[in-house]
Design an enzyme around this catalytic site. Structure first.
Site, short mmCIF file in Angstrom:
data_model
loop_
_atom_site.label_atom_id
_atom_site.label_comp_id
_atom_site.label_asym_id
_atom_site.label_seq_id
_atom_site.Cartn_x
_atom_site.Cartn_y
_atom_site.Cartn_z
N SER A 118 -0.83 -3.57 6.53
CA SER A 118 -1.20 -2.28 7.11
C SER A 118 -0.38 -1.17 6.45
O SER A 118 -0.44 -1.01 5.23
CB SER A 118 -1.02 -2.32 8.64
OG SER A 118 -1.60 -1.19 9.24
N GLU A 208 -8.74 -4.14 3.45
CA GLU A 208 -9.07 -4.28 4.87
C GLU A 208 -8.78 -2.95 5.54
O GLU A 208 -8.09 -2.10 4.98
CB GLU A 208 -8.27 -5.41 5.51
CG GLU A 208 -6.75 -5.23 5.49
CD GLU A 208 -6.21 -4.34 6.59
OE1 GLU A 208 -6.79 -4.33 7.70
OE2 GLU A 208 -5.21 -3.63 6.35
N HIS A 278 -6.71 -6.73 10.27
CA HIS A 278 -5.97 -6.36 11.47
C HIS A 278 -6.22 -7.26 12.67
O HIS A 278 -5.44 -7.24 13.62
CB HIS A 278 -6.28 -4.91 11.85
CG HIS A 278 -5.35 -3.93 11.21
ND1 HIS A 278 -5.42 -3.61 9.87
CD2 HIS A 278 -4.32 -3.21 11.71
CE1 HIS A 278 -4.47 -2.72 9.59
NE2 HIS A 278 -3.80 -2.46 10.69
#
Length: 303
Positions: A118, A208, A278
């Site tokens: 992330s 992602e 995630h």
């Protein structure tokens, strides 16, 4: 692109790992504690900085403090790996003083593991620019949600064992071999025109994202297209795009339609629906290693 990537020495139970919070303020304390216990249950010594729950606005402390924690862990000769508490936002702020090869990541005589994803994308890419491989893998606040096979995959890699291929949905385009560069799409897009943006020649991108409306995904991928970067990459691996639903009562494409529209005409191997992102499973992906992407069979294989 680094001429040669260094993979840190394999971890062994008993090794010291340091926990830092380089990005957003820690909110998920229960999930965090469960994550720490997972690493400790494997026999690792896990040392948590005293300021782990400090909050400065939406950040886990002031920039200089978060940077100091990272530098201290990186330069500690006893520390074999760095575990990131959570994502959010903030890692780019502590990299402002780094200028390419002047990164503090080159200052340690023994490279060590850096594990997260992330917002940690910025740190992983900065580490890659210094010629060292990190791992795009669960944070301490997310690892407890991982299935057993995903946990084992992470430990297999950092402990020196090979990884099994990942299977997704192939879009065609043949087979390509290149350097795997995983990332959160939003964070990677905001690294454009900074010293942290790597050379994309010969790269297999792995993207992602989470909680981005389809039009935002469209806007970011259009920027990638217009920059010319996508003409250099050899393939694109797509993980989950979680909670990227169409807004209610607003005309929209789905995120799947956006991905097809913006990437489907690139004439390179593309594989979607791979198990990373995630929402679990978030399969560990090494940064900067050789990989093969088979767009016909839908397989991502790590060398």
């Amino acid at each position: 692109m680094p001429s040669q990537i260094i993979i840190p020495p394999p971890l062994q139970p008993g090794d010291l790992l340091r926990v830092i919070a380089p990005s957003g303020a820690l909110r998920e304390l229960g999930a965090f504690q469960r994550g720490v216990e997972i690493w400790r249950s494997r026999g690792y010594k896990v040392e948590i900085i005293p300021e782990i729950d400090v909050k400065w606005g939406y950040l886990a402390g002031k920039d200089e403090n978060r940077r100091d924690h990272l530098v201290s862990a990186w330069q500690d000769p006893e520390c074999r790996g760095i575990l990131c508490a959570r994502g959010g936002f903030g890692s780019t702020r502590i990299l402002e003083e780094d200028k390419g090869n002047e990164s503090f990541f080159v200052s340690s005589p023994t490279p060590k593991w850096l594990i997260g994803f992330s917002d940690i994308t910025a740190l992983l890419w900065s580490l890659y620019q210094a010629g060292i491989s990190g791992v795009h893998a669960p944070l301490l606040t997310t690892i407890a949600d991982e299935p057993d096979w995903s946990l084992q995959r992470l430990f297999d890699w950092v402990e020196g064992r090979a990884l099994a291929p990942l299977k997704g949905n192939g879009w065609g385009g043949g087979v390509a071999t290149g350097i795997l560069l995983p990332a959160n799409l939003t964070v990677a897009t905001h690294l454009f025109a900074t010293p942290i943006q790597p050379n994309m020649d010969g790269i297999i991108l792995a993207f992602e994202d989470v909680t981005e409306a389809p039009y935002r995904i469209d806007r970011m991928l259009t920027q990638w297209r217009m920059s010319g970067v996508l003409s250099k990459v050899r393939g694109i691996a797509l993980g989950s795009f979680s909670r990227c639903e169409v807004p209610q009562n607003v005309p929209s494409f789905s995120v799947e339609e956006v991905l097809r529209d913006r990437l489907g005409d690139l004439s390179i191997p593309i594989v979607s629906d791979l198990p990373f992102g995630h929402e679990a499973p978030n399969a560990a992906l090494p940064v900067g290693v050789q990989a093969t992407l088979d767009g016909d069979r839908g397989i991502l294989d790590i060398f």
